[in-house]
Design a protein around this motif. Structure first.
Motif, short mmCIF file in Angstrom:
data_model
loop_
_atom_site.label_atom_id
_atom_site.label_comp_id
_atom_site.label_asym_id
_atom_site.label_seq_id
_atom_site.Cartn_x
_atom_site.Cartn_y
_atom_site.Cartn_z
N VAL A 266 36.32 -66.20 24.63
CA VAL A 266 37.11 -66.81 25.71
C VAL A 266 36.47 -66.62 27.08
O VAL A 266 36.96 -67.17 28.07
N THR A 267 35.39 -65.86 27.15
CA THR A 267 34.70 -65.66 28.43
C THR A 267 34.09 -66.98 28.89
O THR A 267 33.55 -67.74 28.08
N SER A 268 34.16 -67.25 30.18
CA SER A 268 33.66 -68.51 30.73
C SER A 268 32.17 -68.67 30.50
O SER A 268 31.42 -67.69 30.43
N ALA A 269 31.74 -69.91 30.40
CA ALA A 269 30.35 -70.22 30.06
C ALA A 269 29.37 -69.72 31.11
O ALA A 269 28.23 -69.37 30.79
N ILE B 95 39.09 -66.02 39.85
CA ILE B 95 38.25 -65.16 39.04
C ILE B 95 39.19 -64.17 38.35
O ILE B 95 39.92 -63.45 39.01
N TYR B 96 39.16 -64.15 37.01
CA TYR B 96 40.12 -63.34 36.25
C TYR B 96 39.38 -62.29 35.42
O TYR B 96 39.02 -62.53 34.27
N PRO B 97 39.13 -61.11 36.00
CA PRO B 97 38.51 -60.03 35.23
C PRO B 97 39.56 -59.28 34.41
O PRO B 97 40.67 -59.03 34.89
N VAL B 98 39.21 -58.91 33.19
CA VAL B 98 40.10 -58.15 32.32
C VAL B 98 39.41 -56.84 31.97
O VAL B 98 38.39 -56.83 31.26
N PHE C 179 42.93 -72.75 27.91
CA PHE C 179 43.59 -72.70 29.22
C PHE C 179 43.70 -74.13 29.75
O PHE C 179 42.85 -74.62 30.50
N ASP C 180 44.76 -74.80 29.32
CA ASP C 180 44.93 -76.22 29.62
C ASP C 180 45.88 -76.48 30.77
O ASP C 180 46.06 -77.63 31.17
N ASP D 91 39.42 -74.52 39.69
CA ASP D 91 38.27 -73.90 39.05
C ASP D 91 38.57 -72.43 38.77
O ASP D 91 39.10 -71.72 39.61
N PHE D 92 38.22 -71.96 37.55
CA PHE D 92 38.49 -70.57 37.23
C PHE D 92 37.40 -70.02 36.31
O PHE D 92 36.70 -70.76 35.61
N SER D 93 37.26 -68.69 36.34
CA SER D 93 36.35 -67.98 35.44
C SER D 93 37.08 -66.75 34.91
O SER D 93 37.82 -66.10 35.64
N ILE D 94 36.85 -66.45 33.63
CA ILE D 94 37.42 -65.26 33.03
C ILE D 94 36.31 -64.46 32.38
O ILE D 94 35.39 -65.03 31.78
N PHE D 95 36.35 -63.15 32.54
CA PHE D 95 35.39 -62.29 31.86
C PHE D 95 36.02 -60.94 31.58
O PHE D 95 37.03 -60.56 32.19
N PHE D 96 35.40 -60.20 30.65
CA PHE D 96 35.92 -58.90 30.25
C PHE D 96 35.02 -57.77 30.76
O PHE D 96 33.80 -57.92 30.86
#
Length: 303
Positions: free
Chosen positions: A31-34, A231-234, A265-266, A271-276
């Motif tokens: 699920v991490t952004s490209a 930006i959504y860091p987990v 995430f529809d 614009d968003f990014s997610i990463f762990f």
């Protein structure tokens, strides 16, 4: 943050690798952004990690302008009574379940490693209309980089069991990354805190000032037009499963792939990014108990 805390973070929390990693052959999560990597950190000293979390609570609880010229020790103690409603008489289990430990750690990691020099940084935003703390995000960092504005609204889980931590993350992740939750619930609250922005010449302040003085037909369109992204860091902190560091990381990545590859995430239009951020440690329970002991005995902060 004070230099002593920055030094402690530098020597205690180390970036072990980023995913995908060719050496261990571990891919990033599904699920991490490209356009972004997952980061894997290591800490060999749980006591020092506990100290970082304990000290970081002060900076998580208050804005820098609030701390300027203040008695930090008194404000630190005040935070537990006024902001976190810490119950000193509660049992250890109840105290261990509090989210403050992971929230403080996420704050420290974002500030130190990701250089989130924030225009506003608050552990808790208070919703004036609902008279409650705004929930759903464990970090509220608004960052201006040149002409772009990034909303670093993250989440953290600090559990003994890796899989339980990840399961908890995904209970609400689709809701958190949505227009309704981000824009209507939380960004509206940011407008209430416009006055807390120190730099009145910043782009963000100008935008908020404009919005305050007119009727906005579509806040989503305004966010896109002004290059504002999420930006959504987990951050997931959990007990290591073996002496081999890569095994603990592989467990987390594979569990996400096995259980949550269907996530999409529809419902977000900006614009968003997610990463762990993964941080396996020796003993989550003991680390929390150390922090609780310091809170209960009102351990003095470092100079």
């Amino acid at each position: 943050m004070k230099p002593s805390l920055k030094d402690l973070i530098s020597k205690t929390i180390l970036l072990e690798c980023s995913l995908p990693d060719l050496t261990t052959k571990i891919d990033k999560t599904c699920v991490t952004s490209a356009n972004i990597q997952d980061d894997c950190f290591k800490s060999d000293d749980d006591s020092d990690l506990a100290k970082i979390i304990y000290e970081g609570i002060l900076y998580y609880a208050y804005d820098e302008f609030q701390l300027s010229g203040a008695n930090h020790q008194k404000m630190f103690l005040k935070a537990f009574n006024n902001k976190f409603k810490f119950n000193y008489s509660a049992n250890d289990l109840a105290k261990r379940k509090l989210g403050i430990y992971g929230e403080s750690l996420l704050y420290c990691i974002l500030k130190h490693f990701y250089k989130t020099d924030t225009l506003i940084s608050r552990g808790y935003f208070y919703d004036i209309q609902k008279k409650t703390e705004v929930t759903g995000y464990d970090a509220f960092h608004l960052v201006q980089r040149k002409d772009e504005i990034e909303l670093w609204f993250g989440e953290t889980k600090f559990y003994e069991d890796c899989k339980s931590a990840i399961n908890s993350v995904f209970k609400s992740i689709e809701k958190a990354i949505s227009d309704d939750y981000l824009v209507n619930t939380n960004f509206t609250t940011i407008l209430q805190h416009k006055g807390n922005i120190v730099d009145k010449t910043s782009k963000l302040y100008s935008i908020l000032n404009k919005w305050e003085k007119c009727i906005i037909d579509s806040l989503e369109e305004e966010l896109n037009d002004n290059n504002i992204s999420l930006i959504y860091p987990v951050l997931v902190t959990y007990n290591s499963i073996s002496e081999t560091y890569s095994d603990s990381i592989k467990l987390a990545v594979e569990h996400i792939k096995d259980k949550f590859s269907h996530i999409s995430f529809d419902d977000i239009s900006i614009d968003f990014s997610i990463f762990f951020i993964f941080l396996p440690i020796d003993d989550v329970k003991a680390t929390k108990e150390t922090i609780i002991k310091w809170i209960d005995t009102k351990e003095p902060l470092m100079s």
